[in-house]
Scaffold this active site. Structure first.
Site, PDB file in Angstrom:
ATOM      1  N   ILE A   1      11.395  15.764   6.221  1.00 42.65           N
ATOM      2  CA  ILE A   1      10.622  14.729   6.915  1.00 42.65           C
ATOM      3  C   ILE A   1      11.298  14.379   8.234  1.00 42.65           C
ATOM      4  O   ILE A   1      12.473  14.696   8.462  1.00 42.65           O
ATOM      5  CB  ILE A   1      10.470  13.446   6.065  1.00 42.65           C
ATOM      6  CG1 ILE A   1      11.856  12.807   5.781  1.00 42.65           C
ATOM      7  CG2 ILE A   1       9.717  13.721   4.787  1.00 42.65           C
ATOM      8  CD1 ILE A   1      11.754  11.380   5.240  1.00 42.65           C
ATOM      9  N   HIS A   2      10.531  13.746   9.111  1.00 45.14           N
ATOM     10  CA  HIS A   2      11.115  13.107  10.294  1.00 45.14           C
ATOM     11  C   HIS A   2      11.926  11.920   9.771  1.00 45.14           C
ATOM     12  O   HIS A   2      11.420  11.151   8.942  1.00 45.14           O
ATOM     13  CB  HIS A   2       9.994  12.648  11.219  1.00 45.14           C
ATOM     14  CG  HIS A   2      10.473  12.050  12.510  1.00 45.14           C
ATOM     15  ND1 HIS A   2      11.036  10.792  12.585  1.00 45.14           N
ATOM     16  CD2 HIS A   2      10.474  12.517  13.783  1.00 45.14           C
ATOM     17  CE1 HIS A   2      11.356  10.519  13.833  1.00 45.14           C
ATOM     18  NE2 HIS A   2      11.018  11.560  14.589  1.00 45.14           N
ATOM     19  N   PRO A   3      13.165  11.723  10.219  1.00 45.36           N
ATOM     20  CA  PRO A   3      14.030  10.727   9.588  1.00 45.36           C
ATOM     21  C   PRO A   3      13.464   9.307   9.568  1.00 45.36           C
ATOM     22  O   PRO A   3      13.681   8.564   8.602  1.00 45.36           O
ATOM     23  CB  PRO A   3      15.321  10.794  10.412  1.00 45.36           C
ATOM     24  CG  PRO A   3      14.989  11.585  11.635  1.00 45.36           C
ATOM     25  CD  PRO A   3      13.850  12.477  11.276  1.00 45.36           C
ATOM     26  N   THR A   4      12.736   8.897  10.605  1.00 50.57           N
ATOM     27  CA  THR A   4      12.179   7.533  10.610  1.00 50.57           C
ATOM     28  C   THR A   4      10.652   7.512  10.545  1.00 50.57           C
ATOM     29  O   THR A   4      10.074   6.506  10.134  1.00 50.57           O
ATOM     30  CB  THR A   4      12.603   6.774  11.881  1.00 50.57           C
ATOM     31  OG1 THR A   4      12.212   7.540  13.035  1.00 50.57           O
ATOM     32  CG2 THR A   4      14.113   6.573  11.919  1.00 50.57           C
ATOM     33  N   ALA A   5       9.991   8.604  10.944  1.00 58.16           N
ATOM     34  CA  ALA A   5       8.512   8.609  10.964  1.00 58.16           C
ATOM     35  C   ALA A   5       7.921   9.287   9.738  1.00 58.16           C
ATOM     36  O   ALA A   5       6.706   9.226   9.525  1.00 58.16           O
ATOM     37  CB  ALA A   5       7.997   9.294  12.231  1.00 58.16           C
ATOM     38  N   GLY A   6       8.733   9.953   8.929  1.00 58.94           N
ATOM     39  CA  GLY A   6       8.247  10.526   7.679  1.00 58.94           C
ATOM     40  C   GLY A   6       7.376  11.756   7.854  1.00 58.94           C
ATOM     41  O   GLY A   6       7.731  12.692   8.577  1.00 58.94           O
TER      42      GLY A   6
ATOM     43  N   ARG B   1      10.602  22.017   5.752  1.00 62.38           N
ATOM     44  CA  ARG B   1      10.657  21.251   4.503  1.00 62.38           C
ATOM     45  C   ARG B   1      11.575  20.029   4.648  1.00 62.38           C
ATOM     46  O   ARG B   1      12.482  19.826   3.836  1.00 62.38           O
ATOM     47  CB  ARG B   1      11.147  22.143   3.363  1.00 62.38           C
ATOM     48  CG  ARG B   1      10.123  23.151   2.856  1.00 62.38           C
ATOM     49  CD  ARG B   1      10.737  24.009   1.761  1.00 62.38           C
ATOM     50  NE  ARG B   1       9.823  25.027   1.233  1.00 62.38           N
ATOM     51  CZ  ARG B   1       9.045  24.859   0.162  1.00 62.38           C
ATOM     52  NH1 ARG B   1       9.067  23.718  -0.499  1.00 62.38           N
ATOM     53  NH2 ARG B   1       8.275  25.844  -0.255  1.00 62.38           N
TER      54      ARG B   1
ATOM     55  N   GLY C   1       5.278  22.485   9.955  1.00 59.95           N
ATOM     56  CA  GLY C   1       6.627  21.933   9.975  1.00 59.95           C
ATOM     57  C   GLY C   1       7.489  22.468   8.846  1.00 59.95           C
ATOM     58  O   GLY C   1       7.020  23.176   7.951  1.00 59.95           O
TER      59      GLY C   1
ATOM     60  N   HIS D   1       0.835  -1.199   0.000  1.00 60.92           N
ATOM     61  CA  HIS D   1       0.000   0.000   0.000  1.00 60.92           C
ATOM     62  C   HIS D   1       0.876   1.257   0.000  1.00 60.92           C
ATOM     63  O   HIS D   1       1.868   1.315   0.722  1.00 60.92           O
ATOM     64  CB  HIS D   1      -0.891  -0.018   1.254  1.00 60.92           C
ATOM     65  CG  HIS D   1      -2.040   0.931   1.202  1.00 60.92           C
ATOM     66  ND1 HIS D   1      -1.900   2.296   1.308  1.00 60.92           N
ATOM     67  CD2 HIS D   1      -3.362   0.702   1.048  1.00 60.92           C
ATOM     68  CE1 HIS D   1      -3.092   2.864   1.231  1.00 60.92           C
ATOM     69  NE2 HIS D   1      -4.002   1.923   1.068  1.00 60.92           N
TER      70      HIS D   1
END
Lengths: 305, 305
Positions: free
Chosen positions: B169-174, B167, B165, B84
């Site tokens: 992403i959060h490194p592991t949570a996106g 520009r 936020g 998905h």
């Protein structure tokens, strides 16, 4: 929220003819915590009113008793006039399961209330519908036949001793029918004809008493203002005789008489399930489980702090 | 009971692939009083799970935040695989009005939650559907295009700064999509044919994007095990595009292709009103007011001590 029972008592008084007595009954209906008065219908020509209440079994039992006492103290049946058949100040008290309650529990409620009404108010009662102690008492109309004026003689007949109380009516409050039943839906279908005979013929064909659907009661009537003939029904068990049975069969019969269905109406309350079952039928739903898939059932089964 | 909001967050984990992480999310979903976890769907091949929760606006806001924090602490998107499309550990958080709450209030909720998720967790977000700040962000698929792996570059494009936020992403949570929408009904109609092209042609004809019903999204798919072609729909506003619009139009189109409707299905939850409106249509009800005549609505609007 846990168990919920509906109670729809009928009283021999109307706001139109005696507002103070009517008002006092409304106040009494609102006097028990845990019970809500949903709806009040009053009819001056019938000189009758109908309350719809829902609450816990305990609250409903208590309010049913208090209303019967209040009606007995304020309504004198020896002076009552109205078009609707009636035999008591409180004429009939049906108990209907609404949530997490069985029909059998409602039968037990009806028996406890009937006993208390006799012991504390000396008003006798017939048990009807599911609470009936013999087949011929299931039908409310059979119990009420003779009405208030004919009851003293009727109670002396071998087959018509009250289920609770002695063989004599309360002198001013008469006698009351008490019983448990499934939710009943008042469902009417309008035809594109002003020929009352067609509505009567269709009503006869579809009602259970003359060979039609078991849980459908039907008569043909005329909506004079619209000049529309109507099949007027009480659907007394929408699970086993669904609304769409009646609709589809009347559609077919109307065609046979050269007319058609122009519309329908539901008078008063209906359980959501009766309509959801129609959607299930017409949309040809596969494997639909309304108890887990309809949000509102989840909401009703969940309690929030 | 007063205001109720539904929240259906999607997480990039499945019970099938990582039971401990999945279980911890379920525990978190149950950690806020005033909020009930109704349903959990988990799919191993998608490696994704979907929670359905209903509660007070305050409780729902709190649980949405806690779940996002829990997912960020336990899911590493750099290692996530699944069929998905997805862009975050918590992938999407929709807020849906359920009772005595407006869509606008849900938009405000979505903005507050998005702000808090940025400020406390440093996870950026896109606002979508009714919460969108520009038309092209209403569509979740457009927001998610590029997925987790493509987001660092996408966020640097002129038009794709996050709504909350920076520009990056959060490194592991996106990154997460957050928004308010009307209740959505997954409604599928099965055809008496195994010709997938017919289902695709009908889906194209009835969906809003290509000239059909405005609030109907549709694709044609094949039920391989039954060899049945299906029109699979999301009805995103059942009040303005009712289920029976889709059913009747598909019935007509199926006939045009020489086939017919054999059945339909509703996947997951539906509001009772969507089905009651179908009964109203097929029974030709006159002057039916579901809000006052359907018992369950009265039950939901009444509080018992």
């Amino acid at each position: 929220m846990a168990k919920l029972v509906e109670c729809i008592p009928n009283f021999s008084v109307s706001r139109e003819r005696d507002e103070p007595v009517f008002r006092a009954l409304v106040d009494t209906a609102n006097s028990v915590p845990g019970c809500t008065l949903f709806d009040v219908q009053t009819d001056g020509s019938h000189n009758r009113c109908v309350f719809t209440m829902i609450g816990s079994p305990e609250a409903i039992e208590e309010v049913a008793f208090r209303l019967t006492r209040q009606a007995a103290e304020t309504i004198d049946m020896t002076k009552h006039e109205g078009q609707h058949p009636r035999m008591g100040a409180t004429d009939v008290i049906p108990f209907v399961p609404q949530k997490d309650v069985t029909l059998e529990e409602c039968v037990e409620m009806s028996r406890r209330v009937a006993r208390r009404i006799w012991e504390e108010l000396q008003i006798p009662s017939f048990l009807y519908e599911e609470s009936a102690t013999r087949p011929e008492r299931r039908n409310l109309a059979a119990c009420r036949k003779g009405q208030f004026e004919g009851m003293p003689a009727k109670l002396l007949e071998p087959d018509w001793a009250p289920d609770f109380g002695e063989r004599r009516i309360h002198p001013t409050a008469g006698i009351v029918a008490i019983g448990a039943r499934m939710p009943l839906i008042a469902f009417n279908i309008n035809l594109s004809t002003s020929d009352l005979e067609i509505a009567k013929a269709i009503a006869k064909a579809i009602r259970g008493s003359s060979g039609g659907f078991k849980y459908c009661k039907a008569i043909g009537i005329m909506l004079e203002d619209r000049q529309v003939a109507q099949v007027s029904m009480n659907m007394v068990n929408y699970e086993d005789t669904p609304l769409y049975f009646a609709y589809e069969m009347i559609k077919t019969l109307a065609e046979r008489y050269g007319t058609s269905v122009v519309g329908s109406e539901i008078v008063g309350l209906t359980p959501a399930a009766a309509l959801i079952d129609c959607a299930d039928f017409y949309l040809r739903l596969e494997n639909f489980d309304k108890k887990t898939q309809v949000t509102e059932y989840g909401l009703l089964n969940t309690s929030w702090e």
